[in-house]
Write a protein that holds these residues in place. Structure first.
Motif, PDB file in Angstrom:
ATOM      1  N   ASP A  13      11.959  69.212  29.934  1.00  0.00           N
ATOM      2  CA  ASP A  13      12.160  67.834  29.930  1.00  0.00           C
ATOM      3  C   ASP A  13      12.399  67.211  31.274  1.00  0.00           C
ATOM      4  OD1 ASP A  13      12.487  65.190  29.355  1.00  0.00           O
ATOM      5  OD2 ASP A  13      13.946  65.336  27.864  1.00  0.00           O
ATOM      6  N   PRO A  14      11.298  66.790  32.046  1.00  0.00           N
ATOM      7  CA  PRO A  14      11.591  66.333  33.217  1.00  0.00           C
ATOM      8  C   PRO A  14      12.082  64.959  33.192  1.00  0.00           C
ATOM      9  CG  PRO A  14       9.227  66.036  32.757  1.00  0.00           C
ATOM     10  CD  PRO A  14       9.955  66.738  31.639  1.00  0.00           C
ATOM     11  N   TYR A  15      12.324  64.340  32.299  1.00  0.00           N
ATOM     12  CA  TYR A  15      12.972  62.870  32.424  1.00  0.00           C
ATOM     13  C   TYR A  15      14.499  62.860  32.153  1.00  0.00           C
ATOM     14  CZ  TYR A  15       7.965  61.741  31.772  1.00  0.00           C
ATOM     15  OH  TYR A  15       6.724  61.589  31.919  1.00  0.00           O
ATOM     16  N   GLN A  16      15.118  64.061  32.090  1.00  0.00           N
ATOM     17  CA  GLN A  16      16.534  64.386  32.153  1.00  0.00           C
ATOM     18  C   GLN A  16      17.180  63.908  33.401  1.00  0.00           C
ATOM     19  OE1 GLN A  16      18.495  64.000  29.274  1.00  0.00           O
ATOM     20  NE2 GLN A  16      16.706  64.217  28.015  1.00  0.00           N
ATOM     21  N   ARG A  17      17.954  63.044  33.446  1.00  0.00           N
ATOM     22  CA  ARG A  17      18.688  62.919  34.818  1.00  0.00           C
ATOM     23  C   ARG A  17      19.635  64.075  35.344  1.00  0.00           C
ATOM     24  NH1 ARG A  17      23.372  59.411  36.945  1.00  0.00           N
ATOM     25  NH2 ARG A  17      24.071  59.505  34.822  1.00  0.00           N
ATOM     26  N   SER A  18      20.080  64.557  34.318  1.00  0.00           N
ATOM     27  CA  SER A  18      21.077  65.835  34.418  1.00  0.00           C
ATOM     28  C   SER A  18      20.377  66.800  35.203  1.00  0.00           C
ATOM     29  CB  SER A  18      21.800  66.200  33.187  1.00  0.00           C
ATOM     30  OG  SER A  18      20.875  66.596  32.108  1.00  0.00           O
ATOM     31  N   ASP A  71      28.343  74.642  38.489  1.00  0.00           N
ATOM     32  CA  ASP A  71      28.214  75.306  37.212  1.00  0.00           C
ATOM     33  C   ASP A  71      28.500  74.301  35.998  1.00  0.00           C
ATOM     34  OD1 ASP A  71      28.134  77.644  38.736  1.00  0.00           O
ATOM     35  OD2 ASP A  71      29.887  78.421  38.207  1.00  0.00           O
ATOM     36  N   VAL A  72      29.280  73.455  36.019  1.00  0.00           N
ATOM     37  CA  VAL A  72      29.367  72.459  34.983  1.00  0.00           C
ATOM     38  C   VAL A  72      28.086  71.694  34.945  1.00  0.00           C
ATOM     39  CG1 VAL A  72      30.626  70.370  34.102  1.00  0.00           C
ATOM     40  CG2 VAL A  72      31.821  72.562  35.187  1.00  0.00           C
ATOM     41  N   LEU A  73      27.746  71.329  35.785  1.00  0.00           N
ATOM     42  CA  LEU A  73      26.311  70.452  35.957  1.00  0.00           C
ATOM     43  C   LEU A  73      25.284  71.092  35.355  1.00  0.00           C
ATOM     44  CD1 LEU A  73      26.942  68.737  39.163  1.00  0.00           C
ATOM     45  CD2 LEU A  73      27.202  67.676  36.848  1.00  0.00           C
ATOM     46  N   TYR A  74      25.153  72.611  35.710  1.00  0.00           N
ATOM     47  CA  TYR A  74      23.953  73.153  35.254  1.00  0.00           C
ATOM     48  C   TYR A  74      24.101  73.485  33.823  1.00  0.00           C
ATOM     49  CZ  TYR A  74      21.203  77.598  34.837  1.00  0.00           C
ATOM     50  OH  TYR A  74      20.294  78.534  34.180  1.00  0.00           O
ATOM     51  N   GLN A  81      18.085  70.032  28.003  1.00  0.00           N
ATOM     52  CA  GLN A  81      16.671  70.525  27.992  1.00  0.00           C
ATOM     53  C   GLN A  81      16.287  71.207  26.545  1.00  0.00           C
ATOM     54  OE1 GLN A  81      14.582  70.696  30.452  1.00  0.00           O
ATOM     55  NE2 GLN A  81      15.961  69.011  31.335  1.00  0.00           N
ATOM     56  N   PRO A  82      14.978  71.402  26.326  1.00  0.00           N
ATOM     57  CA  PRO A  82      14.471  71.780  25.026  1.00  0.00           C
ATOM     58  C   PRO A  82      14.808  73.308  24.871  1.00  0.00           C
ATOM     59  CG  PRO A  82      12.723  70.535  26.235  1.00  0.00           C
ATOM     60  CD  PRO A  82      13.876  70.821  27.132  1.00  0.00           C
ATOM     61  N   ARG A  83      15.389  73.637  23.681  1.00  0.00           N
ATOM     62  CA  ARG A  83      15.692  75.062  23.340  1.00  0.00           C
ATOM     63  C   ARG A  83      14.466  75.720  22.868  1.00  0.00           C
ATOM     64  NH1 ARG A  83      17.838  77.250  18.410  1.00  0.00           N
ATOM     65  NH2 ARG A  83      18.851  79.156  18.642  1.00  0.00           N
TER      66      ARG A  83
END
Length: 201
Positions: A13-18, A71-74, A81-83
């Motif tokens: 999902d390229p639209y996720q800011r994270s 690591d937390v941000l990852y 993201q999609p599973r």
């Protein structure tokens, strides 16, 4: 083309800011320590203020904390993201083997290098008597970087997120760029150290 993008969106999902926050955090650490380190080697900015060992300790703690934040941000990015469900053998067994191998390489590298060897001590003039060639450096050129990459891959498989594998590839490319600058510097430092030792013999 629209069909291809639709299929890809099922995995990433390229639209996720994270996702982009995670990518920035991955690139920021090696960029920061290389810029700060090179400045320190040339100008001794921090060493003049607090001394080489204190300055390197501060930088080392900052690098370590930045790694924890990364690591937390990852993990946050993976959860956004999609599973994609994986077989038990991959999701659990293989992921833990890869993740364990990565942590083993990181831990043994740290043990061989020590705190200052791990956290840019060479930029501050804090060097070993000779270049470290004990395990795992006797079998790999950059075991700590490889270990970190394996940890990213293992986590991607554990959380069953295909995007994590793309992030892991990005990690590999980021570290490759960092090594393009770091490896020649390390070679130069220890070649000078070796030449100096030969002169005193």
């Amino acid at each position: 083309m629209a069909d291809i993008l639709k299929q890809l969106s099922a995995y990433v999902d390229p639209y996720q800011r994270s996702l982009y926050v995670c990518l920035i955090s991955i690139a920021a650490s090696p960029l920061a320590w290389n810029v700060i380190g090179r400045n320190e080697y040339k100008n001794h900015t921090l060493s003049k203020l607090v001394g080489a060992r204190v300055a390197c300790t501060i930088l080392g703690i900052m690098i370590f904390l930045a790694g924890l934040l990364r690591d937390v941000l990852y993990r946050i990015a993976l959860h956004d993201q999609p599973r994609y469900p994986l077989p038990y053998e991959i999701q659990t067994v293989l992921s833990w083997i890869i993740f364990g191998a990565g942590n083993f390489l990181v831990a043994t590298s740290y043990h061989a290098l020590g705190f200052y060897g791990t956290f840019a001590g060479d930029y501050f003039g804090i060097l070993h008597e000779k270049r470290v060639t004990t395990f795992p450096f006797n079998i790999l050129d950059n075991p700590m970087y490889l270990g970190a990459e394996l940890c990213f891959i293992g986590a991607a498989l554990w959380y069953e997120r295909p995007a994590g594998l793309l992030i892991s590839l990005y990690v590999h490319l980021t570290y490759a760029v960092a090594l393009h600058f770091e490896s020649p510097f390390t070679d130069m430092i220890y070649s000078q150290l070796g030449s100096s030792a030969q002169k005193h013999d």
